[in-house]
Design an enzyme around this catalytic site. Structure first.
Site, mmCIF file in Angstrom:
data_model
loop_
_atom_site.group_PDB
_atom_site.id
_atom_site.type_symbol
_atom_site.label_atom_id
_atom_site.label_comp_id
_atom_site.label_asym_id
_atom_site.label_seq_id
_atom_site.Cartn_x
_atom_site.Cartn_y
_atom_site.Cartn_z
ATOM 1 N N ILE A 6 0.853 -1.201 0.000
ATOM 2 C CA ILE A 6 0.000 0.000 0.000
ATOM 3 C C ILE A 6 0.882 1.241 0.000
ATOM 4 C CG2 ILE A 6 -1.903 1.202 1.139
ATOM 5 C CD1 ILE A 6 -2.550 -1.353 2.667
ATOM 6 N N ASN A 78 -2.317 4.097 -3.514
ATOM 7 C CA ASN A 78 -3.151 5.089 -2.823
ATOM 8 C C ASN A 78 -2.497 6.465 -2.728
ATOM 9 O OD1 ASN A 78 -5.049 6.128 -0.522
ATOM 10 N ND2 ASN A 78 -2.987 6.099 0.367
ATOM 11 N N TYR A 146 -4.067 17.618 -11.351
ATOM 12 C CA TYR A 146 -4.676 16.536 -10.568
ATOM 13 C C TYR A 146 -5.744 15.823 -11.396
ATOM 14 C CZ TYR A 146 -6.936 14.167 -6.596
ATOM 15 O OH TYR A 146 -7.463 13.227 -5.739
ATOM 16 N N LYS A 150 -5.565 11.884 -12.587
ATOM 17 C CA LYS A 150 -6.536 10.853 -12.189
ATOM 18 C C LYS A 150 -7.229 10.262 -13.419
ATOM 19 C CE LYS A 150 -5.799 10.806 -7.738
ATOM 20 N NZ LYS A 150 -5.119 9.658 -7.119
ATOM 21 N N VAL A 181 -13.227 12.723 1.576
ATOM 22 C CA VAL A 181 -12.768 12.133 2.838
ATOM 23 C C VAL A 181 -11.977 13.163 3.648
ATOM 24 C CG1 VAL A 181 -11.655 10.100 3.835
ATOM 25 C CG2 VAL A 181 -12.519 9.981 1.495
ATOM 26 N N THR A 183 -9.270 14.296 5.198
ATOM 27 C CA THR A 183 -7.822 14.063 5.310
ATOM 28 C C THR A 183 -7.080 15.383 5.070
ATOM 29 O OG1 THR A 183 -7.513 13.682 2.957
ATOM 30 C CG2 THR A 183 -8.127 11.751 4.281
HETATM 31 N N1 NAP Z 1 -9.381 12.914 0.625
HETATM 32 C C1 NAP Z 1 -10.226 12.976 -0.381
HETATM 33 O O1 NAP Z 1 -11.304 13.601 -0.277
HETATM 34 C C2 NAP Z 1 -9.925 12.263 -1.681
HETATM 35 C C3 NAP Z 1 -10.892 12.332 -2.703
HETATM 36 C C4 NAP Z 1 -10.644 11.675 -3.903
HETATM 37 C C5 NAP Z 1 -9.466 10.972 -4.069
HETATM 38 N N2 NAP Z 1 -8.527 10.931 -3.074
HETATM 39 C C6 NAP Z 1 -7.298 10.162 -3.311
HETATM 40 O O2 NAP Z 1 -7.076 9.295 -2.217
HETATM 41 C C7 NAP Z 1 -5.676 9.041 -2.078
HETATM 42 C C8 NAP Z 1 -5.255 9.271 -0.638
HETATM 43 O O3 NAP Z 1 -5.511 10.628 -0.312
HETATM 44 P P1 NAP Z 1 -5.640 11.187 1.187
HETATM 45 O O4 NAP Z 1 -6.776 12.118 1.172
HETATM 46 O O5 NAP Z 1 -5.572 10.073 2.140
HETATM 47 O O6 NAP Z 1 -4.318 12.070 1.217
HETATM 48 P P2 NAP Z 1 -3.312 12.464 2.420
HETATM 49 O O7 NAP Z 1 -3.976 12.349 3.753
HETATM 50 O O8 NAP Z 1 -2.723 13.764 1.997
HETATM 51 O O9 NAP Z 1 -2.208 11.304 2.333
HETATM 52 C C9 NAP Z 1 -1.430 11.178 1.182
HETATM 53 C C10 NAP Z 1 -0.473 9.997 1.327
HETATM 54 O O10 NAP Z 1 0.339 9.991 0.133
HETATM 55 C C11 NAP Z 1 1.701 9.945 0.496
HETATM 56 N N3 NAP Z 1 2.541 10.760 -0.373
HETATM 57 C C12 NAP Z 1 2.371 12.076 -0.661
HETATM 58 N N4 NAP Z 1 3.424 12.519 -1.368
HETATM 59 C C13 NAP Z 1 4.270 11.470 -1.517
HETATM 60 C C14 NAP Z 1 5.547 11.313 -2.127
HETATM 61 N N5 NAP Z 1 6.198 12.335 -2.702
HETATM 62 N N6 NAP Z 1 6.133 10.092 -2.084
HETATM 63 C C15 NAP Z 1 5.508 9.047 -1.476
HETATM 64 N N7 NAP Z 1 4.300 9.137 -0.885
HETATM 65 C C16 NAP Z 1 3.702 10.345 -0.894
HETATM 66 C C17 NAP Z 1 1.777 10.524 1.897
HETATM 67 O O11 NAP Z 1 2.872 9.936 2.604
HETATM 68 P P3 NAP Z 1 4.219 10.743 3.013
HETATM 69 O O12 NAP Z 1 3.846 12.174 3.180
HETATM 70 O O13 NAP Z 1 4.641 10.048 4.270
HETATM 71 O O14 NAP Z 1 5.163 10.482 1.875
HETATM 72 C C18 NAP Z 1 0.448 10.122 2.526
HETATM 73 O O15 NAP Z 1 0.565 8.905 3.225
HETATM 74 C C19 NAP Z 1 -4.987 9.957 -3.088
HETATM 75 O O16 NAP Z 1 -4.645 9.231 -4.243
HETATM 76 C C20 NAP Z 1 -6.043 10.990 -3.411
HETATM 77 O O17 NAP Z 1 -5.865 11.544 -4.692
HETATM 78 C C21 NAP Z 1 -8.741 11.566 -1.874
#
Ligand code: NAP
Length: 244
Positions: A6, A78, A146, A150, A181, A183
């Site tokens: 993951i 993810n 973005y 996607k 979500v 986050t």
């Molecule tokens: N939240 C929403 O509403 C939403 C909606 C639609 C889609 N999504 C998608 O869901 C997924 C997870 O999003 P989230 O909301 O959980 O985001 P988040 O809380 O910002 O977490 C993002 C994760 O990605 C990792 N990441 C970021 N930059 C990175 C890099 N340079 N190298 C390696 N890992 C990296 C981060 O780990 P580190 O910082 O430790 O590297 C973190 O664990 C994403 O693909 C996002 O596009 C989210």
């Protein structure tokens, strides 16, 4: 043992999926991202920065090591970034496009490629879930990189599934939209300037009106989905379709 690779397990949706999976002692999680925040005997962290492609290439063999006792292998792409919010042609530095595509598209493609190649000889169920977004299906001003990234992950998923079907490998590939979500990514959205993203107020309202799903709730639904992929025929899936 079921092995789950993951990306982005340090926070948000990826962390919630990992923690939900780790409640079952038959699951082992390999987390890949920059920071490690999970301590568990069935968790291994591989630090990697997806914006550093040569480093990712160099370290892929550390992610996909032989797991000869594997009964199931799952890759969840993810990790994702929204990138800098703003209109194309209005002061956006060019390197920002590369950054978003490296993290959201290039590295997930490299991970899919290596996962399928390395574990090809293992005749066990294999699943790839690429976390996508509604933003890949319609344009959102200020989010060009973005949205485009996607859309690319959606088409990558569909193409790789078609290839696996031609090979009759039994591998399932999904592009999963998690919904809205609560986050760090949503925080980043709410902080943006209305001049750079016309719909920012709607996202501030989602938070104020309690309309954001918690990462834990979405993590539980995604784990239910992972245990019931046979019920889903399409590559494109939304968390809304998961009735866990
Ligand atoms: N939240 C929403 O509403 C939403 C909606 C639609 C889609 N999504 C998608 O869901 C997924 C997870 O999003 P989230 O909301 O959980 O985001 P988040 O809380 O910002 O977490 C993002 C994760 O990605 C990792 N990441 C970021 N930059 C990175 C890099 N340079 N190298 C390696 N890992 C990296 C981060 O780990 P580190 O910082 O430790 O590297 C973190 O664990 C994403 O693909 C996002 O596009 C989210």
């Amino acid at each position: 043992m079921n092995y789950y690779f993951i990306t982005g397990t340090s926070k948000g949706i990826g962390k919630a999926i990992a923690e939900e999976l780790l409640q079952d002692k038959n699951n082992f999680v390999i987390g890949v991202c920059r920071n490690s925040t999970i301590q568990h005997k069935n968790y291994r962290h591989q630090p990697l920065d997806f914006s550093d492609i040569p480093a990712v290439e160099h370290n892929l063999h550390k992610v996909f090591v032989p797991y000869n006792d594997a009964e199931k292998l799952v890759l969840i792409n993810n990790a994702g970034v929204l990138g800098e919010i703003g209109y194309v042609g209005e002061g956006m530095p060019n390197e920002r496009f590369e950054f978003v595509f490296d993290v959201n598209v290039i590295v997930p493609a490299m991970l899919m490629n290596s996962f399928l190649q390395v574990y090809r000889p293992l005749q066990v169920p294999k699943v790839i879930v690429n976390v996508s977004s509604g933003a890949g299906k319609y344009p959102i001003d200020g989010w060009a990189s973005y949205c485009a990234s996607k859309a690319a992950i959606d088409m990558l998923s569909q193409t790789v599934q078609q290839e696996q079907n031609v090979r009759a490998s039994g591998v399932r590939v999904f592009s999963l939209s998690p919904g809205v979500v609560d986050t760090a990514m949503q925080e980043h959205i709410r902080e943006s300037d209305a001049q750079k993203f016309s719909n920012v107020q709607r996202f501030r309202d989602y938070k104020e009106q309690g309309e954001l799903a918690s990462p834990e709730e979405v993590g539980r639904k995604i784990v239910w989905f992972l245990n019931n992929t046979d019920e889903f025929n399409e590559v494109m899936v939304s968390v809304r379709d998961i009735e866990a």
